[in-house]
Design a protein around this motif. Structure first.
Motif, mmCIF file in Angstrom:
data_model
loop_
_atom_site.group_PDB
_atom_site.id
_atom_site.type_symbol
_atom_site.label_atom_id
_atom_site.label_comp_id
_atom_site.label_asym_id
_atom_site.label_seq_id
_atom_site.Cartn_x
_atom_site.Cartn_y
_atom_site.Cartn_z
ATOM 1 N N LEU A 1 0.831 -1.204 0.000
ATOM 2 C CA LEU A 1 0.000 0.000 0.000
ATOM 3 C C LEU A 1 0.861 1.248 0.000
ATOM 4 N N CYS A 2 1.748 1.371 0.980
ATOM 5 C CA CYS A 2 2.661 2.519 1.087
ATOM 6 C C CYS A 2 4.018 2.001 1.572
ATOM 7 N N PRO A 3 4.779 1.357 0.716
ATOM 8 C CA PRO A 3 6.008 0.692 1.165
ATOM 9 C C PRO A 3 7.045 1.614 1.780
ATOM 10 N N SER A 4 7.077 2.877 1.366
ATOM 11 C CA SER A 4 8.069 3.795 1.924
ATOM 12 C C SER A 4 7.708 4.262 3.325
ATOM 13 N N ILE A 5 6.446 4.084 3.720
ATOM 14 C CA ILE A 5 5.981 4.522 5.042
ATOM 15 C C ILE A 5 5.751 3.336 5.959
ATOM 16 N N SER A 6 4.988 2.351 5.475
ATOM 17 C CA SER A 6 4.650 1.181 6.284
ATOM 18 C C SER A 6 4.717 -0.059 5.402
ATOM 19 N N PRO A 7 5.887 -0.690 5.325
ATOM 20 C CA PRO A 7 6.093 -1.821 4.403
ATOM 21 C C PRO A 7 5.154 -3.000 4.637
ATOM 22 N N GLY A 8 4.615 -3.133 5.837
ATOM 23 C CA GLY A 8 3.777 -4.285 6.132
ATOM 24 C C GLY A 8 2.357 -4.182 5.632
ATOM 25 N N LYS A 9 1.912 -2.992 5.260
ATOM 26 C CA LYS A 9 0.521 -2.821 4.839
ATOM 27 C C LYS A 9 0.365 -3.104 3.347
ATOM 28 N N SER A 10 -0.729 -3.777 3.008
ATOM 29 C CA SER A 10 -0.980 -4.141 1.617
ATOM 30 C C SER A 10 -2.293 -3.559 1.125
ATOM 31 N N VAL A 11 -2.431 -3.489 -0.184
ATOM 32 C CA VAL A 11 -3.679 -3.021 -0.787
ATOM 33 C C VAL A 11 -4.811 -3.974 -0.443
ATOM 34 N N GLU A 12 -4.525 -5.264 -0.466
ATOM 35 C CA GLU A 12 -5.547 -6.264 -0.134
ATOM 36 C C GLU A 12 -5.997 -6.126 1.321
ATOM 37 N N GLY A 13 -5.037 -5.879 2.215
ATOM 38 C CA GLY A 13 -5.393 -5.666 3.609
ATOM 39 C C GLY A 13 -6.244 -4.422 3.783
ATOM 40 N N PHE A 14 -5.878 -3.372 3.061
ATOM 41 C CA PHE A 14 -6.664 -2.138 3.113
ATOM 42 C C PHE A 14 -8.095 -2.374 2.655
ATOM 43 N N MET A 15 -8.277 -3.107 1.563
ATOM 44 C CA MET A 15 -9.618 -3.373 1.045
ATOM 45 C C MET A 15 -10.427 -4.218 2.030
ATOM 46 N N GLY A 16 -9.779 -5.246 2.601
ATOM 47 C CA GLY A 16 -10.473 -6.063 3.586
ATOM 48 C C GLY A 16 -10.868 -5.270 4.815
ATOM 49 N N GLY A 17 -9.943 -4.436 5.299
ATOM 50 C CA GLY A 17 -10.244 -3.602 6.454
ATOM 51 C C GLY A 17 -11.344 -2.605 6.159
ATOM 52 N N MET A 18 -11.303 -2.008 4.971
ATOM 53 C CA MET A 18 -12.329 -1.039 4.595
ATOM 54 C C MET A 18 -13.715 -1.683 4.556
ATOM 55 N N PHE A 19 -13.783 -2.892 4.009
ATOM 56 C CA PHE A 19 -15.075 -3.583 3.920
ATOM 57 C C PHE A 19 -15.619 -3.910 5.308
ATOM 58 N N PHE A 20 -14.833 -4.621 6.106
ATOM 59 C CA PHE A 20 -15.326 -5.073 7.410
ATOM 60 C C PHE A 20 -15.520 -3.905 8.383
ATOM 61 N N GLY A 21 -14.638 -2.913 8.339
ATOM 62 C CA GLY A 21 -14.796 -1.758 9.216
ATOM 63 C C GLY A 21 -16.037 -0.957 8.878
ATOM 64 N N THR A 22 -16.281 -0.754 7.592
ATOM 65 C CA THR A 22 -17.468 -0.008 7.153
ATOM 66 C C THR A 22 -18.744 -0.736 7.555
ATOM 67 N N ILE A 23 -18.786 -2.050 7.314
ATOM 68 C CA ILE A 23 -19.974 -2.828 7.664
ATOM 69 C C ILE A 23 -20.216 -2.801 9.169
ATOM 70 N N THR A 24 -19.147 -2.956 9.952
ATOM 71 C CA THR A 24 -19.296 -2.993 11.413
ATOM 72 C C THR A 24 -19.881 -1.693 11.948
ATOM 73 N N ALA A 25 -19.289 -0.556 11.565
ATOM 74 C CA ALA A 25 -19.790 0.730 12.057
ATOM 75 C C ALA A 25 -21.185 1.017 11.541
ATOM 76 N N ALA A 26 -21.421 0.758 10.258
ATOM 77 C CA ALA A 26 -22.724 1.067 9.670
ATOM 78 C C ALA A 26 -23.837 0.235 10.305
ATOM 79 N N VAL A 27 -23.607 -1.064 10.495
ATOM 80 C CA VAL A 27 -24.630 -1.923 11.090
ATOM 81 C C VAL A 27 -24.907 -1.511 12.533
#
Length: 265
Positions: free
Chosen positions: A164-190
């Protein structure tokens, strides 16, 4: 004790404290604990930046903050936010007019901007917590950010291929971001749909903004740590690093989404 056990024990303790803080404290106690959290984070920030003005800086921040808590009906919220900012800007300009360096000034700017964000976060919590549905709104927001963080971690571990941002946080991935965005959005919205009867579109938009901005807050703190050469913001929370490491995602997301919710409602 293993690092995993430390993380689990600390996490259980933090959850218990968060539930008590959010649901079972009086208005005055909640205010004091919230400002205390902000001041502890500032102490941690000062240690991380190695600026050597700890007691003076925290004192000039604490005095107007406590004064505001006791006189919230008559003192504008910007008073405790701007007082230390203006005071220390003047002090810095006077004391470093002959010997300023780019690195020292950069650290001072980090301190000022993070302090303002921390105090804005604290005062937003105080203001929203006192609203009729404020506790429920904040609970949904916290759950959404935490769900996004957990889901991003496990999704990234299982499926992460693109950084996702290798120069800032090498461990974060685009796939992780998408998964987090989906589950986080659903959790708060519900949560908001069920507990606040919030309109579905409003809940989804607020939840999506919450999660996206929380990721920006997480990356922002990672960039700050990388800039000053530290792995964790502190060591106050065994297995979890420092306070800023636990609330970095909340700092920009809670004030922004809470203020938007207040405008819409």
């Amino acid at each position: 004790m293993s690092e995993l056990k430390k993380r689990v024990i600390t996490a259980v303790f933090l959850i218990a404290v968060a539930v008590y803080w959010m649901f079972y404290t009086s208005e005055g106690v909640f205010n004091m604990l919230t400002v205390g959290l902000g001041l502890l984070a500032v102490v941690e920030l000062l240690a991380m930046l190695s600026l050597g003005v700890g007691l003076l800086y925290v004192g000039t921040l604490a005095i107007p903050s406590l004064f505001w808590i006791w006189s919230a009906d008559t003192i504008p919220v910007l008073f405790p936010l701007l007082t230390p900012f203006v005071l220390w800007l003047l002090i810095f300009l006077v004391t470093h007019r002959h010997n300023n360096t780019p690195e020292h000034f950069a650290r001072f700017v980090y301190l000022q901007s993070m302090t303002l964000l921390l105090m804005l976060f604290c005062y937003t919590l105080i203001e929203v917590h006192h609203l009729p549905d404020g506790v429920l709104f904040l609970s949904g927001a916290f759950l959404g950010v935490w769900a996004a963080d957990i889901a991003a971690y496990f999704t990234g571990k299982a499926m992460g291929k693109h950084k996702l941002c290798p120069s800032i946080s090498p461990g974060k991935s685009v796939e992780g971001f998408m998964g987090g965005m989906f589950f986080g959005t659903i959790t708060a919205a519900v949560f908001w749909l069920q507990m606040l009867a919030m309109p579905m579109l409003t809940a989804l938009v607020l939840a999506l903004l919450l999660v996206v901005i929380s990721v920006a807050g997480d990356l922002g703190e990672s960039a700050l740590k990388r800039a000053v050469g530290v792995k964790d913001s502190g060591s106050m929370l065994p297995g979890h690093g420092g306070i800023l490491d636990r609330i970095d995602a909340l700092l920009p997301s809670i004030p922004f989404v809470a203020m938007l919710w207040m405008v819409l409602s």
